[in-house]
Design an enzyme around this catalytic site. Structure first.
Site, short mmCIF file in Angstrom:
data_model
loop_
_atom_site.label_atom_id
_atom_site.label_comp_id
_atom_site.label_asym_id
_atom_site.label_seq_id
_atom_site.Cartn_x
_atom_site.Cartn_y
_atom_site.Cartn_z
N LEU A 1 -2.71 0.72 3.27
CA LEU A 1 -3.21 1.98 3.21
C LEU A 1 -4.17 2.27 2.15
O LEU A 1 -5.34 2.59 2.44
CB LEU A 1 -2.02 3.24 3.06
CG LEU A 1 -2.70 4.85 3.37
CD1 LEU A 1 -3.22 5.08 4.53
CD2 LEU A 1 -1.39 5.51 2.91
N SER B 1 11.08 -7.94 -0.01
CA SER B 1 10.34 -6.97 0.50
C SER B 1 11.23 -5.98 1.38
O SER B 1 12.24 -6.42 1.71
CB SER B 1 9.39 -7.29 1.72
OG SER B 1 8.63 -6.12 2.28
N ASN C 1 -5.44 -16.60 -1.71
CA ASN C 1 -5.63 -15.05 -1.32
C ASN C 1 -5.79 -14.33 -2.70
O ASN C 1 -5.32 -13.17 -2.96
CB ASN C 1 -4.41 -14.62 -0.49
CG ASN C 1 -4.57 -13.15 -0.08
OD1 ASN C 1 -5.85 -12.63 -0.13
ND2 ASN C 1 -3.38 -12.45 0.05
N ASN D 1 -2.85 -21.26 -5.59
CA ASN D 1 -3.76 -22.07 -5.09
C ASN D 1 -4.96 -21.40 -4.71
O ASN D 1 -6.09 -21.71 -4.08
CB ASN D 1 -3.25 -22.89 -3.98
CG ASN D 1 -2.94 -21.65 -2.70
OD1 ASN D 1 -3.12 -20.50 -3.09
ND2 ASN D 1 -2.23 -22.08 -1.64
N LYS E 1 10.97 -13.72 4.39
CA LYS E 1 11.65 -12.86 3.18
C LYS E 1 13.09 -12.83 3.32
O LYS E 1 13.85 -13.21 2.21
CB LYS E 1 11.09 -11.60 3.11
CG LYS E 1 9.86 -11.45 2.95
CD LYS E 1 9.38 -12.13 1.24
CE LYS E 1 7.81 -11.71 0.99
NZ LYS E 1 7.65 -12.43 -0.01
N TYR F 1 6.59 -12.68 8.82
CA TYR F 1 6.21 -12.37 7.29
C TYR F 1 7.78 -12.07 6.70
O TYR F 1 8.46 -12.61 5.87
CB TYR F 1 5.27 -11.20 6.90
CG TYR F 1 5.44 -10.77 5.65
CD1 TYR F 1 6.15 -9.34 5.61
CD2 TYR F 1 5.22 -11.27 4.19
CE1 TYR F 1 6.06 -8.51 4.40
CE2 TYR F 1 5.33 -10.79 3.24
CZ TYR F 1 5.84 -9.43 3.22
OH TYR F 1 5.91 -8.71 2.21
C1 WQD Z 1 1.58 2.53 5.23
C2 WQD Z 1 1.45 3.71 6.19
C3 WQD Z 1 0.88 2.97 8.08
C4 WQD Z 1 -3.25 1.82 7.00
C5 WQD Z 1 3.39 -3.17 4.51
C6 WQD Z 1 4.43 -4.13 4.60
C7 WQD Z 1 5.33 -4.40 3.49
C8 WQD Z 1 4.59 -4.50 2.29
C9 WQD Z 1 3.73 -3.35 2.12
C10 WQD Z 1 3.95 -6.73 1.29
C11 WQD Z 1 2.13 3.36 7.38
C12 WQD Z 1 -0.33 3.99 7.41
C13 WQD Z 1 -1.91 2.31 7.02
C14 WQD Z 1 -4.18 2.49 7.72
C15 WQD Z 1 -2.27 4.43 8.24
N1 WQD Z 1 3.83 -5.39 2.26
N2 WQD Z 1 -1.56 3.46 7.79
N3 WQD Z 1 -3.71 3.59 8.26
O1 WQD Z 1 3.09 -1.07 6.71
O2 WQD Z 1 4.22 0.49 5.18
O3 WQD Z 1 4.16 -2.02 4.49
O4 WQD Z 1 2.84 -3.31 3.32
O5 WQD Z 1 4.74 -6.67 0.49
O6 WQD Z 1 5.90 -5.38 3.50
O7 WQD Z 1 5.14 -4.05 5.91
O8 WQD Z 1 2.29 -0.42 4.35
O9 WQD Z 1 0.15 0.43 3.44
O10 WQD Z 1 0.09 -0.71 5.73
O11 WQD Z 1 1.27 1.45 5.91
O12 WQD Z 1 -2.23 5.22 8.82
O13 WQD Z 1 -5.43 2.32 7.75
O14 WQD Z 1 0.22 4.11 6.24
O15 WQD Z 1 1.12 3.65 9.47
O16 WQD Z 1 2.68 4.59 7.89
P1 WQD Z 1 3.67 -0.60 5.35
P2 WQD Z 1 0.76 0.08 4.86
#
Ligand code: WQD
Length: 433
Positions: free
Chosen positions: A200, A124, A35, A32, A153, A149
């Site tokens: 990240l 996930s 996103n 759709n 899952k 979320y």
């Molecule tokens: C990774 C690391 C943050 C951003 C999430 C979902 C997971 C999947 C992947 C969908 C962590 C650190 C992050 C920033 C930072 N989602 N970080 N500064 O949280 O492991 O997983 O995304 O499929 O289900 O939970 O991924 O990339 O958000 O964070 O320091 O600006 O980077 O603390 O340690 P995460 P992430």
């Protein structure tokens, strides 16, 4: 053999479409675009030279799904469609339960109606929660997800297990992703988050390109080798190839298998930043911030089951992921959006105004400069003329001065006014010498 990708226009779905086409499958995408961006369909064609069939539908709409199954011979489904922003899911849980469960239940009803018995589900690593020791193994207890979320899952995994229990022909592979990053090496498809990135890597690339001032490292007091969060980053192309292996497995087997898709290696936030800077020769400005609620110290995969059942393992390195992420960001500063293709018309108008303003501003700026240059030219020309005149005058004066007596003697009474002032025309006559 057609494979239906629900949510196939998204980051992982689009990369999976490319690898399925490369593996000889016909691909149908239902999305759709809530996103994602329809431009990705053209990009998939540019990469594979084959354009997947695209249906812009809400996957929760049963009638729309039936139309797809009526028009195509679908042998398997890879189900990506669903909201996936962890922080948002804690703010609006009902939106996540409604959307992620409705899409899944509608899809499963229609699959049953059309006797399509093979599904790969985009799950996930979040389902492991924060109580299990790393590396996470598929037979470990799941639960303890701290956000809607992750809980959707988990619920969908349970729904698929129950259907498999009730139908001996049904097959489901639950792919538990760790942290997908990177982009297709062509730079044509990649991660295109709307607004401020939560994850990240898109934050790193947007900081490196200057869209963000600095990357905030969420916490440096975790129980890890350098105090920052450790995750199992996997190249999205490796992940996509894992889906090709999974749908092959699902169409050749029955029952339910949960399988991790990760590298089996943990990398900290600093590891990612340093690998990114080394791979791309760019600096990423950072600042240290507080821990982000819900983050855990470490999360990485046991990868033996994927190797054993799917004959699949991740091959690309963290540097490959960083290089391909940067290549995508550089080639697509606004993701799939371009200055002319904002989602709503007013944005396009605004962007049109913006371009018109800059063009007008440039023209005005250019004209002002032309005017100033011309003014300077004429000033210089005037001064040169003045200088010539003065030189002439000086020359004339010198001439006169040297030959004063001769000229004066040649003047007569008529050339002077009553009060003895020499007439102007005489001076001109003298100057013309
Ligand atoms: C990774 C690391 C943050 C951003 C999430 C979902 C997971 C999947 C992947 C969908 C962590 C650190 C992050 C920033 C930072 N989602 N970080 N500064 O949280 O492991 O997983 O995304 O499929 O289900 O939970 O991924 O990339 O958000 O964070 O320091 O600006 O980077 O603390 O340690 P995460 P992430």
């Amino acid at each position: 053999m057609s494979i239906l990708l629900t949510g196939g226009a998204g980051f992982i779905g689009s990369h999976t479409a490319v690898e399925l086409i490369n593996a000889g499958y016909d691909v149908i995408i239902a999305d759709n675009l809530s996103n994602s961006n329809e431009k990705v369909i053209d990009r998939i064609k540019m990469i594979t030279n084959r354009r997947p069939k695209f249906y812009k539908i809400d996957v929760s709409e049963v009638e729309e799904l039936c139309k797809i199954f009526d028009e195509n011979d679908i042998t398997g489904v890879i189900h990506f469609a669903g909201f996936k922003c962890v922080p948002e899911s804690t703010k609006v849980p009902l939106k996540y339960y409604r959307n992620n469960l409705d899409t899944t239940l509608s899809l499963l009803e229609v699959m049953s109606k059309y006797k399509c018995n093979s599904i790969v589900f985009s799950s996930s690593a979040t389902v492991y929660g924060d109580k299990n020791p790393v590396p996470f193994e598929e037979n470990m207890p799941v639960g303890g997800a701290t956000n809607a979320y992750g809980k959707t899952k988990l619920m969908i995994e349970e729904i698929l297990k129950d259907i498999a229990m009730s139908s001996k022909d049904f097959s489901a592979v639950l792919l538990r992703y760790f942290n997908p990053i990177g982009a297709h090496p062509s730079g044509l498809i990649g991660e295109s988050p709307d607004g401020i990135p939560n994850n990240l890597m898109p934050y790193v690339t947007q900081t490196a390109i200057g869209v963000r001032k600095f990357l905030t490292i969420y916490g440096t007091d975790y129980n890890t080798h350098d105090g920052t969060g450790v995750r199992d980053y996997i190249h999205v192309v490796d992940l996509a190839k894992g889906h090709v292996a999974a749908i092959k497995y699902a169409t050749e087997h029955t029952g339910v298998e949960a399988i991790n898709l990760g590298t089996g290696k943990g990398s900290s936030v600093w590891d990612v930043i340093h690998a990114f800077e080394k791979a791309n020769g760019v600096k990423v400005p950072v600042q240290i911030g507080e821990r982000r609620p819900g983050d855990i110290d470490e999360c990485y995969a046991s990868v033996y089951k994927a190797a054993e059942l799917l004959n699949w393992r991740a091959k690309l390195s963290l540097e490959d992921m960083c290089r391909d992420s940067w290549n995508w960001q550089k080639n697509n500063p606004k993701g799939y959006e371009s200055i002319w293709q904002y989602k709503n018309k007013w944005e396009n108008v605004k962007s049109g105004y913006l371009v018109a303003f800059y063009i007008k501003y440039f023209i005005i700026y250019f004209l002002i400069h032309i005017f100033l240059l011309l003014k300077l030219y004429f000033q210089v020309a005037y001064l040169v003329e003045q200088a010539k005149t003065k030189t002439r005058e000086f020359g004339a004066f010198k001439e006169i001065n040297d030959n004063y007596p001769k000229y004066i003697l040649s003047l007569d009474r008529a050339n002077f006014s009553e009060d003895g002032i020499i007439h102007k025309n005489i001076i001109e006559w003298l100057l013309d010498i």
